[in-house]
Design a protein around this motif. Sequence first.
Motif, mmCIF file in Angstrom:
data_model
loop_
_atom_site.group_PDB
_atom_site.id
_atom_site.type_symbol
_atom_site.label_atom_id
_atom_site.label_comp_id
_atom_site.label_asym_id
_atom_site.label_seq_id
_atom_site.Cartn_x
_atom_site.Cartn_y
_atom_site.Cartn_z
ATOM 1 N N GLN A 9 0.840 -1.189 0.000
ATOM 2 C CA GLN A 9 0.000 0.000 0.000
ATOM 3 C C GLN A 9 0.882 1.248 0.000
ATOM 4 O O GLN A 9 0.617 2.186 -0.720
ATOM 5 C CB GLN A 9 -0.928 0.008 1.209
ATOM 6 C CG GLN A 9 -2.057 -0.986 1.097
ATOM 7 C CD GLN A 9 -2.870 -1.011 2.368
ATOM 8 O OE1 GLN A 9 -2.346 -1.317 3.428
ATOM 9 N NE2 GLN A 9 -4.139 -0.681 2.248
ATOM 10 N N ILE B 175 -5.953 6.230 4.935
ATOM 11 C CA ILE B 175 -6.932 5.323 5.529
ATOM 12 C C ILE B 175 -8.365 5.845 5.388
ATOM 13 O O ILE B 175 -9.272 5.104 5.045
ATOM 14 C CB ILE B 175 -6.594 5.053 7.013
ATOM 15 C CG1 ILE B 175 -5.293 4.247 7.098
ATOM 16 C CG2 ILE B 175 -7.729 4.310 7.704
ATOM 17 C CD1 ILE B 175 -4.776 4.065 8.504
ATOM 18 N N ASN B 176 -8.550 7.140 5.655
ATOM 19 C CA ASN B 176 -9.904 7.699 5.718
ATOM 20 C C ASN B 176 -10.276 8.582 4.535
ATOM 21 O O ASN B 176 -11.400 9.037 4.450
ATOM 22 C CB ASN B 176 -10.056 8.527 7.002
ATOM 23 C CG ASN B 176 -9.835 7.673 8.225
ATOM 24 O OD1 ASN B 176 -10.332 6.564 8.316
ATOM 25 N ND2 ASN B 176 -9.055 8.183 9.170
ATOM 26 N N GLN C 257 -2.327 -0.923 10.005
ATOM 27 C CA GLN C 257 -3.425 -0.989 9.044
ATOM 28 C C GLN C 257 -2.957 -0.901 7.599
ATOM 29 O O GLN C 257 -3.731 -1.163 6.687
ATOM 30 C CB GLN C 257 -4.425 0.134 9.317
ATOM 31 C CG GLN C 257 -5.136 0.000 10.641
ATOM 32 C CD GLN C 257 -6.042 1.175 10.880
ATOM 33 O OE1 GLN C 257 -5.584 2.289 11.114
ATOM 34 N NE2 GLN C 257 -7.341 0.933 10.802
ATOM 35 N N LEU C 258 -1.706 -0.523 7.389
ATOM 36 C CA LEU C 258 -1.175 -0.366 6.037
ATOM 37 C C LEU C 258 0.015 -1.293 5.825
ATOM 38 O O LEU C 258 0.896 -1.366 6.672
ATOM 39 C CB LEU C 258 -0.715 1.074 5.801
ATOM 40 C CG LEU C 258 -1.763 2.167 5.886
ATOM 41 C CD1 LEU C 258 -1.106 3.535 5.856
ATOM 42 C CD2 LEU C 258 -2.770 2.029 4.760
ATOM 43 N N THR D 145 1.505 2.495 10.606
ATOM 44 C CA THR D 145 0.392 1.866 11.302
ATOM 45 C C THR D 145 0.303 0.420 10.833
ATOM 46 O O THR D 145 0.715 0.104 9.718
ATOM 47 C CB THR D 145 -0.942 2.595 11.043
ATOM 48 O OG1 THR D 145 -1.999 1.880 11.677
ATOM 49 C CG2 THR D 145 -1.239 2.700 9.572
ATOM 50 N N ASN E 287 -3.764 9.306 7.952
ATOM 51 C CA ASN E 287 -5.198 9.575 8.060
ATOM 52 C C ASN E 287 -5.813 9.763 6.670
ATOM 53 O O ASN E 287 -6.899 9.253 6.389
ATOM 54 C CB ASN E 287 -5.447 10.807 8.935
ATOM 55 C CG ASN E 287 -6.907 11.004 9.217
ATOM 56 O OD1 ASN E 287 -7.601 10.074 9.630
ATOM 57 N ND2 ASN E 287 -7.394 12.211 9.014
#
Length: 108
Positions: A4, A105-106, A18-19, A16, A102
């Motif tokens: 990613q 992700i968002n 998440q990545l 993070t 941020n």
Amino acid sequence: MDYQVIIISQKYYELTDQLSSLILDKCIIVDDNSLIYDNQTYYFNYLIIDDDTLVSNLKLEKDDNFIITNYYQETSANNIFAIGDIVKTNRSLKEQLEIIVNYIINGE
């Protein structure tokens, strides 16, 4: 190999869990989503750089030798972000990375 986020730096950054991310110390940009490092092709959705001398074939808009970025640290090239001493900002490095993560992700 697909990631990613790929970070081009001689420093270590933790983003993070998440990545999926990878840190490389130099590379050659092939196109908007791939690069070559050590004769191997890597694919990415987002690229973060802190030293533009480590990246070949990357053309970014500059002002007084600083890479121009928007609020999210994104450069003139889509999905390529610049941080640290190569950009003009009053934000700490931690703040710059938080804004990028941020955004990725968002979407904001």
